[in-house]
Motif scaffolding. Structure first.
Motif, mmCIF file in Angstrom:
data_model
loop_
_atom_site.group_PDB
_atom_site.id
_atom_site.type_symbol
_atom_site.label_atom_id
_atom_site.label_comp_id
_atom_site.label_asym_id
_atom_site.label_seq_id
_atom_site.Cartn_x
_atom_site.Cartn_y
_atom_site.Cartn_z
ATOM 1 N N LEU A 36 39.963 50.701 50.952
ATOM 2 C CA LEU A 36 39.030 50.690 49.818
ATOM 3 C C LEU A 36 39.598 51.506 48.666
ATOM 4 O O LEU A 36 39.627 51.044 47.518
ATOM 5 N N PHE A 40 40.686 50.198 45.063
ATOM 6 C CA PHE A 40 39.846 50.690 43.962
ATOM 7 C C PHE A 40 40.004 52.209 43.861
ATOM 8 O O PHE A 40 39.153 52.968 44.339
ATOM 9 N N ALA A 43 37.057 54.417 42.857
ATOM 10 C CA ALA A 43 35.806 54.288 43.618
ATOM 11 C C ALA A 43 35.225 55.652 43.965
ATOM 12 O O ALA A 43 35.934 56.563 44.370
ATOM 13 N N ILE A 66 34.020 50.061 41.070
ATOM 14 C CA ILE A 66 34.535 48.792 41.579
ATOM 15 C C ILE A 66 34.485 47.796 40.424
ATOM 16 O O ILE A 66 33.408 47.421 39.977
ATOM 17 N N SER A 71 27.722 47.548 41.179
ATOM 18 C CA SER A 71 27.978 48.592 42.173
ATOM 19 C C SER A 71 27.471 48.164 43.545
ATOM 20 O O SER A 71 26.274 47.958 43.733
ATOM 21 N N LEU A 94 29.666 44.871 49.285
ATOM 22 C CA LEU A 94 30.957 44.782 48.613
ATOM 23 C C LEU A 94 31.548 43.400 48.810
ATOM 24 O O LEU A 94 31.663 42.928 49.936
ATOM 25 N N ARG A 96 34.517 41.118 49.054
ATOM 26 C CA ARG A 96 35.949 41.192 49.322
ATOM 27 C C ARG A 96 36.579 39.836 49.031
ATOM 28 O O ARG A 96 36.059 38.827 49.422
#
Length: 97
Positions: A36, A40, A43, A66, A71, A94, A96
């Motif tokens: 992650l 990012f 983040a 992100i 968010s 999130l 992906r």
């Protein structure tokens, strides 16, 4: 980065059970966080709510920094044993690619 991965590993029991991947051991969790932050670098995870009862904690977080999406929100439930995380269940919005 808000935390350093080597010290974070000490938070998990070696027999940690992670629900999403079915993995056992802290490596899968630390690898997911590392990926992650590599994808990012800006983040930041913000705890929005936390409820603790006995050996269980439920935590709702939002992830800022992100790009290209609102968010994301995460909901994780932790079971603690001897002061370390023994089980983790989690959901994330999130996206992906």
């Amino acid at each position: 980065m808000c935390f350093s991965l080597p010290p974070a590993r000490s938070c998990w029991l070696q027999g940690l059970q992670e629900s999403r991947s079915g993995s056992i051991g802290p490596e899968s969790v630390t690898l997911a966080w590392q990926r992650l932050h590599e994808a990012f670098p800006e983040a930041q995870v913000v705890v929005e709510d936390m409820v603790v009862e006995g050996d269980t904690a439920a935590v709702r977080t939002s992830v800022h920094g992100i790009s290209g999406q609102q968010s994301p929100t995460m909901l994780e439930i932790f079971r603690v044993h001897d002061g370390r995380i023994a089980e983790l269940w989690g959901l994330s919005s999130l996206q992906r690619t």
